[in-house]
Motif scaffolding. Sequence first.
Motif, short mmCIF file in Angstrom:
data_model
loop_
_atom_site.label_atom_id
_atom_site.label_comp_id
_atom_site.label_asym_id
_atom_site.label_seq_id
_atom_site.Cartn_x
_atom_site.Cartn_y
_atom_site.Cartn_z
N CYS A 1 35.94 46.21 41.37
CA CYS A 1 36.24 47.63 41.16
C CYS A 1 37.35 48.12 42.09
CB CYS A 1 34.98 48.47 41.35
SG CYS A 1 33.74 48.19 40.06
N LEU A 2 37.38 47.55 43.30
CA LEU A 2 38.45 47.92 44.23
C LEU A 2 39.82 47.59 43.65
CD1 LEU A 2 39.48 48.75 47.07
CD2 LEU A 2 39.16 46.38 47.76
N TRP A 3 39.94 46.38 43.09
CA TRP A 3 41.23 45.99 42.54
C TRP A 3 41.53 46.65 41.21
CZ3 TRP A 3 44.55 44.32 45.77
CH2 TRP A 3 44.16 43.59 46.89
N PHE A 4 40.49 46.91 40.42
CA PHE A 4 40.69 47.66 39.18
C PHE A 4 41.23 49.06 39.50
CE2 PHE A 4 37.16 45.09 36.88
CZ PHE A 4 38.09 44.14 36.51
N GLN B 1 35.00 39.89 39.00
CA GLN B 1 33.97 40.36 38.08
C GLN B 1 33.28 39.20 37.37
OE1 GLN B 1 35.27 42.33 34.45
NE2 GLN B 1 33.73 43.93 34.76
N LYS B 2 34.05 38.16 37.00
CA LYS B 2 33.50 37.04 36.24
C LYS B 2 33.04 35.90 37.13
CE LYS B 2 36.36 38.06 32.19
NZ LYS B 2 37.48 37.61 31.33
N GLY B 3 33.36 35.96 38.42
CA GLY B 3 32.95 34.90 39.33
C GLY B 3 33.72 33.61 39.13
N HIS B 4 34.97 33.71 38.76
CA HIS B 4 35.82 32.52 38.59
C HIS B 4 36.49 32.20 39.92
CE1 HIS B 4 36.30 33.16 33.97
NE2 HIS B 4 35.13 32.59 34.29
N GLY B 5 36.08 31.05 40.52
CA GLY B 5 36.68 30.64 41.78
C GLY B 5 36.15 31.39 42.98
N VAL B 6 35.19 32.27 42.75
CA VAL B 6 34.62 33.09 43.83
C VAL B 6 33.28 33.61 43.35
CG1 VAL B 6 35.67 35.24 43.04
CG2 VAL B 6 35.21 34.91 45.48
N ASN B 7 32.39 33.96 44.28
CA ASN B 7 31.12 34.56 43.87
C ASN B 7 31.37 35.90 43.21
OD1 ASN B 7 29.64 32.42 44.97
ND2 ASN B 7 29.57 33.40 47.00
N GLU B 8 30.55 36.19 42.19
CA GLU B 8 30.70 37.48 41.53
C GLU B 8 30.58 38.60 42.55
OE1 GLU B 8 28.27 38.18 38.16
OE2 GLU B 8 28.64 36.22 37.25
N ASP B 9 31.53 39.54 42.50
CA ASP B 9 31.52 40.65 43.46
C ASP B 9 32.10 41.87 42.75
OD1 ASP B 9 31.90 42.44 45.54
OD2 ASP B 9 32.52 40.90 46.97
N LEU B 10 31.19 42.69 42.17
CA LEU B 10 31.62 43.85 41.40
C LEU B 10 32.33 44.88 42.27
CD1 LEU B 10 31.69 45.15 38.61
CD2 LEU B 10 29.48 46.21 39.11
N GLN C 1 42.07 50.68 33.75
CA GLN C 1 41.40 51.97 33.56
C GLN C 1 40.16 51.82 32.69
OE1 GLN C 1 44.68 54.24 32.01
NE2 GLN C 1 45.44 54.84 34.05
N ALA C 2 40.27 50.94 31.65
CA ALA C 2 39.10 50.71 30.80
C ALA C 2 38.00 49.96 31.57
CB ALA C 2 39.52 49.93 29.57
N ALA C 3 38.42 49.00 32.44
CA ALA C 3 37.45 48.22 33.19
C ALA C 3 36.69 49.06 34.19
CB ALA C 3 38.17 47.07 33.90
N LEU C 4 37.27 50.17 34.63
CA LEU C 4 36.61 51.03 35.63
C LEU C 4 35.33 51.66 35.07
CD1 LEU C 4 39.53 52.90 37.45
CD2 LEU C 4 37.93 51.24 38.42
N ALA C 5 35.22 51.65 33.74
CA ALA C 5 34.00 52.21 33.15
C ALA C 5 32.76 51.43 33.59
CB ALA C 5 34.13 52.23 31.63
N GLN C 6 32.90 50.16 33.94
CA GLN C 6 31.78 49.33 34.37
C GLN C 6 31.47 49.51 35.85
OE1 GLN C 6 32.23 45.21 33.03
NE2 GLN C 6 33.83 45.87 31.59
N CYS C 7 32.31 50.29 36.53
CA CYS C 7 32.11 50.47 37.97
C CYS C 7 31.32 51.73 38.28
CB CYS C 7 33.48 50.55 38.66
SG CYS C 7 34.44 49.03 38.51
N ASP C 8 30.98 52.53 37.30
CA ASP C 8 30.20 53.77 37.56
C ASP C 8 28.74 53.46 37.85
OD1 ASP C 8 32.53 55.17 37.10
OD2 ASP C 8 32.08 55.49 34.97
#
Length: 283
Positions: free
Chosen positions: A261-264, A248-257, A276-283
């Motif tokens: 979301c898959l790992w969240f 999500q933050k692109g640390h060590g890898v390109n940002e990939d929402l 569960q709280a972070a999944l709110a940004q995946c809608d």
Amino acid sequence: MAIGISNAAQLRPTNVNRHAGNYSLLHLGPVPLIPLGLPRKSLKHWLLWASYHSLAVWLLLLFSYYIYHQQQEQKARQLSILSAPEIYDVYLVEQQKLFQALGESARPGFMVLQVRAVDEAQISVKVGAVSYQNRNGVSKAIRMDNLMQNGYFATQPLTLSRAALADYFATGALYAAHRPNHIYINGGIVRPLPKPKPLYSGVKLNKANQRGIEYYRQGAWQEALAAFKEGADQGDSWAQYNLGDMYQKGHGVNEDLKQACLWFTKAAEQDHAQAQAALAQCD
């Protein structure tokens, strides 16, 4: 104190013989026990002589009862052990009688059995590879910690019926049953020292995730990403959340929402609150 006999000539005038009759005396140290021989004809002498003999009889009866009571208590204790066998119990057996009861032949001797597994109908025992000529040899082997030596027991276990243990005891084929007191029987070690309980009994921390956290704190993004991926593949919810956070933050890898979301989602399925709280940004 020693038990001895004093004859009439050895007794001082103040002793029992002077008053009770001219006969020898069995004594325990300075304590007179039983006059030996017959008293003089006087009723006083006969009563004193009889009182000593009566005391000796009662002492003998009390001592006999004590020995009998101890034997019965020991027998009951051993039958109790046999009725509820536990792993590491030790049985002492006369091997010829035992194997004859099992329908097999064996030479005379004595050996050790130790319980290794228990179920409702039978037990599995380790069989001592050493045979002793007498019971003292078995007792000495236990006191010298021989049961803990490699190779003391044969590799092939023996299966015994739980219902038959009392019968073996009654016939003398199994003549003693012991349960370790901690790790000891009669001062000898017969079982491994129990492993100490871990000081921390809470959630077990995933090593890969912990390693990833250390890399992350040092700014080593690639190493942290690889460690979190290892922990996430092992099913650790924290590693899955941390991996998603790096995507999500692109640390060590390109940002990939999408990957985040898959790992969240995987972490949230394990009731991970932050995921569960972070999944709110995946809608």
